[in-house]
Motif scaffolding. Structure first.
Motif, PDB file in Angstrom:
ATOM      1  N   LEU B 273      53.914  51.949  70.204  1.00 29.59           N
ATOM      2  CA  LEU B 273      53.480  52.841  69.140  1.00 29.59           C
ATOM      3  C   LEU B 273      52.222  53.584  69.564  1.00 29.59           C
ATOM      4  CD1 LEU B 273      53.877  51.700  65.570  1.00 29.59           C
ATOM      5  CD2 LEU B 273      51.814  52.934  66.065  1.00 29.59           C
ATOM      6  N   ILE B 274      51.265  52.834  70.112  1.00 32.38           N
ATOM      7  CA  ILE B 274      49.996  53.449  70.506  1.00 32.38           C
ATOM      8  C   ILE B 274      50.211  54.417  71.660  1.00 32.38           C
ATOM      9  CG2 ILE B 274      47.720  52.988  71.479  1.00 32.38           C
ATOM     10  CD1 ILE B 274      47.779  50.329  69.949  1.00 32.38           C
ATOM     11  N   LEU B 275      51.001  53.984  72.654  1.00 31.81           N
ATOM     12  CA  LEU B 275      51.267  54.862  73.794  1.00 31.81           C
ATOM     13  C   LEU B 275      51.930  56.153  73.331  1.00 31.81           C
ATOM     14  CD1 LEU B 275      52.594  52.526  76.620  1.00 31.81           C
ATOM     15  CD2 LEU B 275      50.538  53.936  76.659  1.00 31.81           C
ATOM     16  N   SER B 276      52.915  56.024  72.447  1.00 35.73           N
ATOM     17  CA  SER B 276      53.628  57.208  71.965  1.00 35.73           C
ATOM     18  C   SER B 276      52.689  58.139  71.230  1.00 35.73           C
ATOM     19  CB  SER B 276      54.760  56.822  71.016  1.00 35.73           C
ATOM     20  OG  SER B 276      55.628  55.958  71.633  1.00 35.73           O
ATOM     21  N   ALA B 277      51.906  57.571  70.344  1.00 38.06           N
ATOM     22  CA  ALA B 277      50.998  58.406  69.567  1.00 38.06           C
ATOM     23  C   ALA B 277      50.024  59.112  70.496  1.00 38.06           C
ATOM     24  CB  ALA B 277      50.248  57.546  68.551  1.00 38.06           C
ATOM     25  N   ALA B 278      49.519  58.378  71.473  1.00 40.90           N
ATOM     26  CA  ALA B 278      48.556  58.969  72.405  1.00 40.90           C
ATOM     27  C   ALA B 278      49.203  60.084  73.204  1.00 40.90           C
ATOM     28  CB  ALA B 278      48.011  57.894  73.347  1.00 40.90           C
ATOM     29  N   ALA B 279      50.430  59.836  73.679  1.00 40.86           N
ATOM     30  CA  ALA B 279      51.101  60.849  74.496  1.00 40.86           C
ATOM     31  C   ALA B 279      51.367  62.100  73.682  1.00 40.86           C
ATOM     32  CB  ALA B 279      52.397  60.284  75.062  1.00 40.86           C
ATOM     33  N   ARG B 280      51.815  61.917  72.454  1.00 45.46           N
ATOM     34  CA  ARG B 280      52.099  63.082  71.615  1.00 45.46           C
ATOM     35  C   ARG B 280      50.824  63.847  71.305  1.00 45.46           C
ATOM     36  NH1 ARG B 280      57.068  64.200  71.260  1.00 45.46           N
ATOM     37  NH2 ARG B 280      58.559  62.564  70.867  1.00 45.46           N
ATOM     38  N   TYR B 281      49.783  63.105  71.036  1.00 51.77           N
ATOM     39  CA  TYR B 281      48.529  63.777  70.708  1.00 51.77           C
ATOM     40  C   TYR B 281      48.014  64.563  71.898  1.00 51.77           C
ATOM     41  CZ  TYR B 281      43.746  64.452  69.209  1.00 51.77           C
ATOM     42  OH  TYR B 281      42.536  65.019  68.883  1.00 51.77           O
ATOM     43  N   ALA B 282      48.086  63.952  73.078  1.00 52.19           N
ATOM     44  CA  ALA B 282      47.532  64.601  74.260  1.00 52.19           C
ATOM     45  C   ALA B 282      48.312  65.846  74.650  1.00 52.19           C
ATOM     46  CB  ALA B 282      47.502  63.610  75.427  1.00 52.19           C
ATOM     47  N   THR B 283      49.586  65.914  74.279  1.00 50.26           N
ATOM     48  CA  THR B 283      50.371  67.044  74.737  1.00 50.26           C
ATOM     49  C   THR B 283      50.777  67.965  73.596  1.00 50.26           C
ATOM     50  OG1 THR B 283      52.355  65.714  74.544  1.00 50.26           O
ATOM     51  CG2 THR B 283      51.311  65.795  76.705  1.00 50.26           C
ATOM     52  N   ARG B 284      50.071  67.869  72.484  1.00 47.69           N
ATOM     53  CA  ARG B 284      50.419  68.765  71.377  1.00 47.69           C
ATOM     54  C   ARG B 284      49.984  70.178  71.737  1.00 47.69           C
ATOM     55  NH1 ARG B 284      45.583  67.201  70.957  1.00 47.69           N
ATOM     56  NH2 ARG B 284      43.944  68.211  69.782  1.00 47.69           N
ATOM     57  N   GLY B 285      50.581  71.138  71.075  1.00 51.20           N
ATOM     58  CA  GLY B 285      50.196  72.500  71.439  1.00 51.20           C
ATOM     59  C   GLY B 285      50.780  73.480  70.454  1.00 51.20           C
ATOM     60  N   ARG B 286      50.488  74.725  70.704  1.00 48.20           N
ATOM     61  CA  ARG B 286      50.946  75.736  69.767  1.00 48.20           C
ATOM     62  C   ARG B 286      52.207  76.422  70.242  1.00 48.20           C
ATOM     63  NH1 ARG B 286      46.404  79.090  70.876  1.00 48.20           N
ATOM     64  NH2 ARG B 286      46.276  77.702  72.637  1.00 48.20           N
ATOM     65  N   LEU B 287      52.681  76.072  71.438  1.00 51.31           N
ATOM     66  CA  LEU B 287      53.776  76.840  71.997  1.00 51.31           C
ATOM     67  C   LEU B 287      55.088  76.661  71.278  1.00 51.31           C
ATOM     68  CD1 LEU B 287      51.840  77.287  74.492  1.00 51.31           C
ATOM     69  CD2 LEU B 287      53.995  77.606  75.684  1.00 51.31           C
ATOM     70  N   ARG B 288      55.168  75.679  70.417  1.00 49.68           N
ATOM     71  CA  ARG B 288      56.433  75.490  69.718  1.00 49.68           C
ATOM     72  C   ARG B 288      56.828  76.696  68.905  1.00 49.68           C
ATOM     73  NH1 ARG B 288      59.309  71.286  69.810  1.00 49.68           N
ATOM     74  NH2 ARG B 288      58.478  69.301  70.482  1.00 49.68           N
ATOM     75  N   ALA B 289      55.854  77.461  68.463  1.00 46.27           N
ATOM     76  CA  ALA B 289      56.177  78.592  67.608  1.00 46.27           C
ATOM     77  C   ALA B 289      56.987  79.647  68.332  1.00 46.27           C
ATOM     78  CB  ALA B 289      54.886  79.205  67.063  1.00 46.27           C
ATOM     79  N   ILE B 290      56.787  79.757  69.640  1.00 48.97           N
ATOM     80  CA  ILE B 290      57.504  80.779  70.381  1.00 48.97           C
ATOM     81  C   ILE B 290      58.891  80.275  70.728  1.00 48.97           C
ATOM     82  CG2 ILE B 290      57.527  82.177  72.476  1.00 48.97           C
ATOM     83  CD1 ILE B 290      54.508  81.699  72.608  1.00 48.97           C
ATOM     84  N   ARG B 291      59.900  80.761  70.062  1.00 54.31           N
ATOM     85  CA  ARG B 291      61.241  80.284  70.418  1.00 54.31           C
ATOM     86  C   ARG B 291      62.197  81.431  70.505  1.00 54.31           C
ATOM     87  NH1 ARG B 291      63.740  76.113  67.283  1.00 54.31           N
ATOM     88  NH2 ARG B 291      62.110  74.975  66.259  1.00 54.31           N
TER      89      ARG B 291
END
Lengths: 323, 291, 358
Positions: B273-291
């Motif tokens: 759980l902690i690893l997943s949360a950390a990984a998601r947090y570290a790689t979050r970004g705004r690029l999802r909007a561009i599709r």
């Protein structure tokens, strides 16, 4: 060096030595890595085959059709295990795929953005539970719940050969159910990602033509996502076929072939796990590794069939759209 | 056809379409609930069984023989983290680079072969991977090691990562690639700086799924990392791990060992759980909007 | 590269290096500061006792022993491959298996244990069974609890008219080996049809994984019967049967009864320490019992390890036996200890015995 098979991109020669070298390194580097996967499977196939030779020499093709597994009298046959693996895996897929795809759809399309992350996360958390724990949960929670359910099914639908026999709880149904729960997170998560990755333009085009959300999904989105979703299902199948610990605790471990879901069964992977740690006779170990080889072959066949399916339905749109 | 008929027909059609739409959403919602219910039950059970045995000693002490209080799984927790690290060092590069190869260059027979190989690898039982690594690493080394365990787990990560990476990279719209290329980027730069970044969410999901799965595997470790009653973080020695320790305790007859097994399971889930949360947090970004 | 990747990657890498770099606590690899570490693998049945032994012995002699219970077969495989210093097995090596090992192997019996017949018949307080009835149940010849063959052994007890849910061990194990050897000894049909071994072709029943699995299934399934090690029946509070031994009495699987079975084998052990103690002729012996062994190579290749191993085994035969009973294992009878010690003295390093004569 324009790659004739590079799909979407046209590699532009920049004329500068650096760029070309970079692209070359990129291509050969990734090629090397990809070949290592092929090499790995090659090594595995080789090792399994060499280790199973004593059993193959002794039993030949009869191994695939014999139903006896007798380490004391040294008679080994794989048929009940093949049956068990196929039935439990397909049962798991039957139960998991609708649920997973439905959940993936829900998470990718319907859920408000702020909720999507947490709920997806929760579903993926299912993958974090160790298989041993699934097995224990299966024995202590699932099986006692299944027993009355099986009794009910036996009473009302007992005319079907599927639901006959004493409702012990432990058996093929429990095995399939546990596997279904275990493969749901993979199929859901990967399908969700694939659905989310479909370009907005595709949906917008469909909406512009007046389709409902469902029609948009059924049409362009599905064609786009189809390959990826099939990939997710294949991953799920692979996991189900190769799962050992959890299944062996609830499936009853009896090498017999029965039409009823209530009967105990045995899978290739469970038999291997159960007996390998204790087997000392060469023939016994060889027979067990031949089971692994058979599982290997089954996975290859199922994968080939799945690809054939995809290929035959993918003519046209899917590939075209990606260009 | 009169106007009225055509109108009522189209109204009926509209109603059908709306109904189909609604039905789909209902099914999807139910499916999500169906997926979450077992999760809830399993997690609930782990927490109920494991929480009572979770105390400071669990995190700081080594295993004690049965009947003696104060035992813990400290070395197993550290061991699992090390094994996850080693496995990722093997599984991530092979998986991600392999997936990129398949997506960018893999539309020929060789690529099909690699794809096929990865899918077949997905179906190999974990114990067989353990046996393979035993034959090619442990026996020549004449000893068990964390490295062997990491290798076995890393091999098991490959199919999920390679599959997910390939699919998600393929789905990055051509427009993004062309944009980068038209600005003068080389192929490899395009892939790493634009395509992979766009596909990053999906790739991370694949990675996390793979890590979650291998973190809980017992069978491949029995012959490779083996297990260790003592503190060891050395890579060339046997090393303890949570799933193996959970397995040993779960198959023993003693209730306090059972409680510790459940506590171990709880800690394992928390780690992921902690690893997943950390990984998601570290790689979050705004690029999802561009599709 | 995007900062995200870099951050995650750097953190992960640092964590691994940090953990690997600092060898915490007093752990030093073998050869460090003169401390010897031994590695062993094998049987799960004696694991609770062995873990106690290793703990006590580390305190007494400073030698660290890392034993993992991956199964008797696993122990033999690893010993054969040379990846462990000793193996633990509930069943001794057959002559064929011993011949296949790279060097001569010495069997050291450590303790004895009982295999009990557990059941789930809540209203039956005391169940008595004979070897033949157990064999018939497991052959599928006796199918219901109120069969006359069971009733005549249990006068006055009311049995439900229910089918017997038979449970066996699906994974290969020493427990199965002991149980099937017993059935083969007392029932000719069983010996003919099924035979004995760590894994057999069970005529009827469902398989549970491990002792714990079988205990779990029996506990949950009404009208079931299964065989497990004594400790599992006790800790799961499963009722078990009294079994009729070769002398005709119905014996409960107590430590004394198991020790009696072990004592009865002392004569046979003079030839070979690898004896089966099922169906012992001794008057108050429990008939379904067996030794568990530690296997070591007779010719040790490392002097320090060989000495440490020999001294540990010596301790196990002596001080170690005191820890057996509280954990529900039967200590070795005196005669067996003597014979085993003699076997220990055959351990050599380059031809010289490792243990001095006492």
């Amino acid at each position: 060096m324009a790659a004739p098979s590079a799909p979407q991109t046209s590699v532009r020669r920049r004329g500068l030595f650096g760029a070309n070298a970079g692209d070359r390194a990129f291509r050969w580097g990734t090629l090397l890595v990809a070949s290592s996967v092929l090499a790995l499977i090659g090594v595995l196939a080789y090792e399994l085959t060499t280790a199973s030779l004593p059993a193959m020499r002794q039993f030949g093709w009869r191994f695939l059709t014999t139903s006896t597994w007798d380490p004391v009298h040294r008679v080994f046959g794989a048929l009940p295990f093949i049956y068990g693996t196929l039935v439990s895996s397909f049962l798991a897929l039957l139960l998991a795929v609708p649920v997973s795809l439905g959940a993936a759809l829900f998470l990718a399309e319907l859920v408000p953005r702020w909720l999507r992350g947490p709920v997806s996360f929760l579903v993926e958390l299912l993958a974090a539970v160790p298989s041993v724990v699934y097995g224990l949960w299966g024995i202590f929670v699932l099986v006692p719940l299944l027993r009355p359910a099986q009794a009910w099914l036996g009473q009302h639908l007992g005319f079907l050969p599927l639901f006959q026999g004493p409702p012990y709880g432990i058996g093929m149904l429990a095995g399939g159910l546990i596997l279904a729960i275990m493969i749901t997170p993979i199929i859901t998560a990967v399908s969700r990602e694939v659905l989310q990755a479909v370009p907005v333009s595709q949906r917008e085009a469909a909406y512009a033509l007046g389709s409902t959300r469902w029609e948009a999904i059924r049409g362009p989105v599905w064609r786009y996502a189809r390959a990826g979703i099939l990939g997710a299902i294949i991953l799920g199948f692979g996991r189900a076929a190769g799962e050992t610990m959890a299944v062996t605790m609830v499936i009853g471990n009896r090498p017999e072939i029965s039409a009823s879901l209530f009967s105990p069964g045995y899978t290739l992977a469970s038999a291997l796990a159960n007996e390998f740690l204790e087997a000392t006779q060469t023939l016994h170990t060889a027979a067990l590794l031949e089971l692994a080889l058979i599982l290997f072959a089954i996975t290859i066949i199922i994968n080939a069939l799945a690809r054939l399916l995809l290929w035959s339905t993918a003519q046209g749109m899917a590939r075209g759209v990606r260009e | 056809m009169s106007r009225r008929q055509s109108l009522s027909r189209s109204r009926a059609r509209e109603a059908r379409r709306a109904a189909a739409n609604g039905l789909m959403w209902a099914f999807a919602a139910l499916a999500t609930i169906a997926a979450l219910v077992p999760l809830g039950m399993v997690l609930y059970y782990i927490v109920i069984q494991g929480l009572p045995a979770l105390n400071l000693a669990f995190f700081t002490h080594l295993a004690r023989p049965v009947g003696e209080p104060g035992g813990g799984m400290a070395n197993a927790i550290v061991g699992t983290l090390i094994l996850i690290g080693l496995a990722s060092a093997v599984g991530l590069p092979v998986g991600i680079l392999g997936g990129i190869y398949l997506a960018e260059f893999g539309n020929h027979r060789f690529g099909a072969g690699v794809r096929f190989a990865a899918d077949v690898l997905a179906g190999v039982p974990s114990i067989v991977v353990g046996i393979l690594v035993w034959v090619i690493v442990v026996v020549p080394m004449q000893g068990f090691s964390a490295l062997a365990g990491g290798l076995a787990l890393g091999i098991m990560m490959i199919p999920t990562v390679i599959r997910t990476t390939e699919e998600l990279v393929r789905l990055v719209p051509v427009s993004q690639r062309e944009a980068a290329l038209s600005l003068g980027a080389t192929h490899w730069r395009t892939v790493f700086k634009v395509v992979l970044v766009a596909a990053r969410g999906g790739v991370i999901t694949g990675v996390l799924l793979a890590v979650a799965r291998i973190a809980g595997e017992t069978a491949p470790l029995l012959f490779t990392a083996f297990g260790n009653r003592f503190w060891s973080a050395r890579l060339d020695q046997p090393i303890a791990s949570l799933p193996v320790q959970i397995y040993y305790y779960a198959i023993a007859p003693y209730d306090d060992w059972h409680a510790q097994a459940w506590a171990g399971a709880l800690v394992l889930v928390l780690i992921i759980l902690i690893l997943s949360a950390a990984a998601r947090y570290a790689t979050r970004g705004r690029l999802r909007a561009i599709r | 590269m995007k900062p995200g990747w870099l951050r995650v990657g750097a953190l992960a890498g640092a964590a691994v290096l940090l953990a690997a770099g600092c060898a915490k606590g007093p752990s030093r690899g073998p050869g460090g500061s003169g401390q010897v570490t031994l590695t062993g693998a094998g049987a799960t049945f004696p694991y609770p006792l062995y873990s106690k032994w290793f703990d006590e012995y580390e305190f007494a002699a400073g030698v660290r022993i890392n034993y993992q219970s991956i199964g008797s077969g696993g122990g033999i495989q690893q010993l054969k491959a040379g990846t462990v210093d000793f193996g633990g097995s509930d069943t001794p090596l057959s002559d064929q298996e011993a011949a296949a090992m790279p060097g001569p192997v010495v069997h050291i019996p450590t303790v004895a244990g009982a295999v009990v017949i557990a059941h789930n018949l809540p209203k039956v307080t005391e169940l008595r069974l004979s070897g033949e009835t157990i064999a018939d149940i497991y052959l599928g010849e006796i199918r219901r609890w109120n069969d006359s063959r069971i009733a005549e052994l249990n006068p006055g007890v009311r049995f439900p008219d229910a089918p017997i849910a038979v449970v066996y061990r699906s994974d290969g194990s020493g427990t199965t080996s002991i149980f099937t050897h017993y059935l083969a000894a007392v029932s000719r049909p069983w010996a003919g049809r099924v035979g004995a071994g760590k894994s057999v072709n069970w005529p009827v029943g469902i398989g549970g994984k491990g002792n714990e699995g079988v205990a779990g299934v029996v506990k949950q399934t009404p009208a079931s019967i299964g065989y497990v090690e004594l400790a599992y029946a006790e800790h799961n509070r499963l009722p078990y049967a009294r079994v009729r031994n070769a002398a005709g009495s119905f014996v409960a699987p107590t430590i004394e009864a198991t020790a009696a079975a072990a004592a009865g084998a002392a004569a046979a052990m003079k030839q070979d320490l690898r004896v089966s103690i099922v169906n012992s002729p001794a008057p108050n012996a429990y008939p379904i019992a067996g030794f568990t062994y530690l296997l070591v190579y007779r010719d040790q290749r490392d002097r320090a390890k060989g000495e440490a191993l020999a001294k540990f085994l010596d301790w196990a035969l002596d001080d170690g036996q005191a820890f057996a009973e509280p954990l529900l294992y039967a200590p070795l009878p005196a005669a067996a200890v003597e014979l085993t010690r003699a076997a220990l003295r055959t351990l050599t390093f380059r031809g010289k015995p490792l243990l001095a004569e006492k």
